[in-house]
Enzyme design. Structure first.
Site, PDB file in Angstrom:
ATOM      1  N   ARG A   1       0.819  -1.219   0.000  1.00 11.85           N
ATOM      2  CA  ARG A   1       0.000   0.000   0.000  1.00 11.85           C
ATOM      3  C   ARG A   1       0.854   1.271   0.000  1.00 11.85           C
ATOM      4  O   ARG A   1       0.352   2.361  -0.240  1.00 11.85           O
ATOM      5  CB  ARG A   1      -0.953  -0.019   1.209  1.00 11.85           C
ATOM      6  CG  ARG A   1      -2.065  -1.031   1.064  1.00 11.85           C
ATOM      7  CD  ARG A   1      -2.813  -1.270   2.375  1.00 11.85           C
ATOM      8  NE  ARG A   1      -2.127  -2.240   3.241  1.00 11.85           N
ATOM      9  CZ  ARG A   1      -2.585  -2.629   4.434  1.00 11.85           C
ATOM     10  NH1 ARG A   1      -3.699  -2.103   4.918  1.00 11.85           N
ATOM     11  NH2 ARG A   1      -1.918  -3.517   5.154  1.00 11.85           N
TER      12      ARG A   1
ATOM     13  N   THR B   1       1.278 -12.784   9.659  1.00 18.06           N
ATOM     14  CA  THR B   1       2.011 -12.393  10.875  1.00 18.06           C
ATOM     15  C   THR B   1       2.361 -13.604  11.754  1.00 18.06           C
ATOM     16  O   THR B   1       3.392 -13.602  12.423  1.00 18.06           O
ATOM     17  CB  THR B   1       1.190 -11.370  11.692  1.00 18.06           C
ATOM     18  OG1 THR B   1      -0.173 -11.826  11.787  1.00 18.06           O
ATOM     19  CG2 THR B   1       1.181 -10.013  11.025  1.00 18.06           C
TER      20      THR B   1
ATOM     21  N   ARG C   1      28.358  24.276   4.243  1.00 14.69           N
ATOM     22  CA  ARG C   1      28.333  22.961   3.603  1.00 14.69           C
ATOM     23  C   ARG C   1      29.235  21.984   4.359  1.00 14.69           C
ATOM     24  O   ARG C   1      29.975  22.390   5.259  1.00 14.69           O
ATOM     25  CB  ARG C   1      28.725  23.108   2.134  1.00 14.69           C
ATOM     26  CG  ARG C   1      27.617  23.840   1.320  1.00 14.69           C
ATOM     27  CD  ARG C   1      28.082  24.202  -0.052  1.00 14.69           C
ATOM     28  NE  ARG C   1      28.660  23.074  -0.736  1.00 14.69           N
ATOM     29  CZ  ARG C   1      29.589  23.154  -1.683  1.00 14.69           C
ATOM     30  NH1 ARG C   1      30.055  24.348  -2.070  1.00 14.69           N
ATOM     31  NH2 ARG C   1      30.076  22.080  -2.242  1.00 14.69           N
TER      32      ARG C   1
ATOM     33  N   LYS D   1      32.735  25.619   2.836  1.00 12.46           N
ATOM     34  CA  LYS D   1      32.774  24.179   2.580  1.00 12.46           C
ATOM     35  C   LYS D   1      34.150  23.681   2.993  1.00 12.46           C
ATOM     36  O   LYS D   1      35.158  24.262   2.567  1.00 12.46           O
ATOM     37  CB  LYS D   1      32.538  23.880   1.105  1.00 12.46           C
ATOM     38  CG  LYS D   1      32.372  22.398   0.833  1.00 12.46           C
ATOM     39  CD  LYS D   1      33.085  21.893  -0.402  1.00 12.46           C
ATOM     40  CE  LYS D   1      34.575  22.053  -0.359  1.00 12.46           C
ATOM     41  NZ  LYS D   1      35.292  21.441  -1.491  1.00 12.46           N
TER      42      LYS D   1
ATOM     43  N   TYR E   1      32.698  33.168  -0.781  1.00 12.13           N
ATOM     44  CA  TYR E   1      32.785  31.718  -0.913  1.00 12.13           C
ATOM     45  C   TYR E   1      34.105  31.271  -0.311  1.00 12.13           C
ATOM     46  O   TYR E   1      35.182  31.662  -0.772  1.00 12.13           O
ATOM     47  CB  TYR E   1      32.704  31.253  -2.380  1.00 12.13           C
ATOM     48  CG  TYR E   1      32.978  29.775  -2.449  1.00 12.13           C
ATOM     49  CD1 TYR E   1      32.152  28.885  -1.772  1.00 12.13           C
ATOM     50  CD2 TYR E   1      34.088  29.267  -3.121  1.00 12.13           C
ATOM     51  CE1 TYR E   1      32.416  27.526  -1.766  1.00 12.13           C
ATOM     52  CE2 TYR E   1      34.362  27.901  -3.111  1.00 12.13           C
ATOM     53  CZ  TYR E   1      33.524  27.039  -2.428  1.00 12.13           C
ATOM     54  OH  TYR E   1      33.790  25.702  -2.408  1.00 12.13           O
TER      55      TYR E   1
ATOM     56  N   ASN F   1      39.141  27.748  -5.308  1.00  9.91           N
ATOM     57  CA  ASN F   1      39.721  26.493  -4.809  1.00  9.91           C
ATOM     58  C   ASN F   1      39.803  25.409  -5.875  1.00  9.91           C
ATOM     59  O   ASN F   1      40.436  24.393  -5.660  1.00  9.91           O
ATOM     60  CB  ASN F   1      38.889  25.974  -3.629  1.00  9.91           C
ATOM     61  CG  ASN F   1      37.453  25.682  -4.012  1.00  9.91           C
ATOM     62  OD1 ASN F   1      36.888  26.348  -4.872  1.00  9.91           O
ATOM     63  ND2 ASN F   1      36.861  24.693  -3.386  1.00  9.91           N
TER      64      ASN F   1
END
Ligand code: UD1
Ligand code: MG
Length: 467
Positions: free
Chosen positions: A16, A85, A333, A351, A366, A386
């Site tokens: 379901r 069951t 990040r 980051k 950044y 970077n």
């Protein structure tokens, strides 16, 4: 020898749900559904848990359990074909050595340790005790049928109900049981698949125990028994879980406002304030006195004491130390580490960067793959360049350095302690300690030139407009 074993049934097909993911691995409030009954069983003192799964999900469940509950006494049993069951319990009971066994469903995440304790306490000398609930709409659930004296006679599945009087019974089976292992083993051997679904119903063990006067049903709260069979029930269960989690933190001394969603695995310190529209996910912690303002999303991160996370900031797999300030609209990040009292302001993205204590990057930057020394100041518009298209490179900024606005720092590069990078500089070479780095085109002024330039531009525009 263990004294109480829990069997958690999780081998159903979950059709379901209409999903390629097995039902018991769907998440509510951050945890896979199957984790809730397992944790509840461990909390009430089960010293062994047997989780019954289908062959297809065995690996998935095993890896979730190894991840979320490493070292817990859980074994996995496989039910080859989902034949009901009763058959599922048979698949799990072989490894049970305890005198009593607790049975839970993998799809009932709201089951509570308090209810389980009451159930276990009620067993006494009976063979089996099941948990029931009174529902306004009992549709779909197995009904607890009692005799005139109120004694449990049997549980009859919805599909197998025969009369309107039976259909009107509002007491339903919650799918949670505690039983004497020996009696249950005997009963399982006698269950047949002679019913509307053609399945081996565990509920038939209730009738067998009741035959000897050994079955009991005690009522739990309806909200705690919700079974997740489809996505709508998943949504309902999750809403109830988030409310319950919020209440727990509120009682423990944190302010949780509005519709904040705090996952089950999150720790929250006292006097923390978590505003409306916040989502705190996964394995996160929020320190005492920290404030997480409206709309923040914090995932698998550690937020220290008295940290201020201003509106609409996103923090993922990162650490923010005491007293630091983040945002508004900041994006930390993975592997960002923000030191004590440091400031990361609006529209700053970090980051894999370590920002040491007291350092500041207040606007539009950044900062990826870097290290920023204690007390350094990174001006607006600074970019750590970077990535060269193939590799990521490291930027190191020494303590106390000042990076003027709109500078590009082309990694790999090191800027020394207390160095000064003039505004608009493109840094391509290391800067020694205390040095000034400046790299920009010298300015030239042309006296009286502005009106002449404007006249020329206006004439050009007018000429273009003429037909
Ligand atoms: C079951 C009960 C019903 C009760 C309801 C409460 C039976 C026959 N019925 O119905 O009385 O009111 O729970 O939520 O027990 N499972 C297996 N192997 C199988 C079949 C099921 O492991 O062959 C597992 C499922 O993964 C699930 C649990 O058992 O976690 C219950 O199965 P489900 O199909 O959801 O039963 P219900 O129809 O909800
Ligand atoms: Mg169910």
């Amino acid at each position: 020898m263990s004294t109480l074993t829990a069997i958690v049934l999780a081998a159903g097909l979950g059709k379901r749900m209409k999903s390629t993911l097995p039902k018991v691995l769907h998440r509510a409030a951050g945890w896979p559904l199957v984790l809730f009954p397992i944790r509840a069983a461990l909390e009430v003192g089960a010293d062994a848990v047997v989780c019954v799964v289908s062959p297809e999900v065995k690996e998935g469940v095993a890896s979730v359990l190894a991840n979320e509950l490493p070292g817990a006494p859980i074994t996995i049993a496989v039910q080859a074909v989902p034949r009901g069951t009763g058959d599922a319990v048979s698949a799990g009971i072989d490894s049970v050595t305890s005198e009593r066994v607790l049975i839970l469903c993998g799809d009932t995440p709201l089951v509570r340790a308090d209810d389980l304790r009451a159930l276990i306490g009620a067993l006494g000398d009976h063979e089996l005790c099941l948990m029931s609930a009174l529902l306004d709409d009992p549709q779909g659930y197995g009904r607890v049928l009692r005799d005139e004296q109120g004694r449990v006679v049997e549980v009859r599945e919805h599909k197998d109900l025969r009369t309107d009087a039976e259909r009107a019974v509002r007491e339903v089976n919650a799918g949670v049981y505690v039983a004497r292992t020996a009696a249950l083993r005997t009963a399982l051997g006698r269950i047949t698949a002679d019913n509307a679904a053609g399945e081996y119903y565990l509920t038939d063990a209730v009738a067998l125990a009741a035959g000897g006067g050994g079955a009991l049903a005690i009522a739990g709260h309806a909200d705690n028994l919700l079974g997740v069979n489809d996505r709508s029930q998943l949504g309902q269960a999750e809403t109830l879980l988030y409310q319950r989690i919020a209440r727990r933190h509120q009682v423990a001394g944190a302010s949780i406002r509005g519709d904040a969603r705090i996952d089950a695995g999150v720790a929250v310190g006292v006097d923390a304030v978590i505003e409306a529209g916040v989502a705190i996910r996964g394995k996160s912690s929020i320190g005492a006195g920290a404030a997480i303002d409206v709309g923040c999303v914090i995932t698998d991160s550690q937020i220290g004491e008295r940290v201020l996370v201003k509106p609409y900031s996103v923090v993922t797999e990162s650490r923010v130390d005491a007293g630091a300030q983040i945002g508004p609209f900041a994006h930390l990040r993975p592997a960002s580490e923000i030191g004590e009292g440091a400031h990361i302001g609006n529209f700053v993205e970090t980051k894999k960067t370590r920002v040491h204590a007291g350092a500041k990057a207040n606007h539009l930057a950044y900062l990826g793959d870097g290290e920023i020394g204690e007390g350094a100041n990174v001006g607006a518009g600074t970019i750590f360049c970077n990535y060269d298209g193939f590799q990521k490179h490291l930027t190191v900024i020494g303590p106390g350095a000042f990076i003027g606005s709109d500078s590009q720092i082309v990694a790999p590069v090191r800027i020394g302690r207390d160095a000064y990078v003039a505004t608009g500089t493109t840094v391509t070479k290391d800067v020694p300690d205390e040095a000034l780095a400046i790299a920009r085109v010298a300015q030239e002024n042309k006296p009286g030139y502005a009106p002449r330039l404007k006249a020329r531009l206006a004439a050009a525009a007018a000429k273009k407009k003429k037909p």
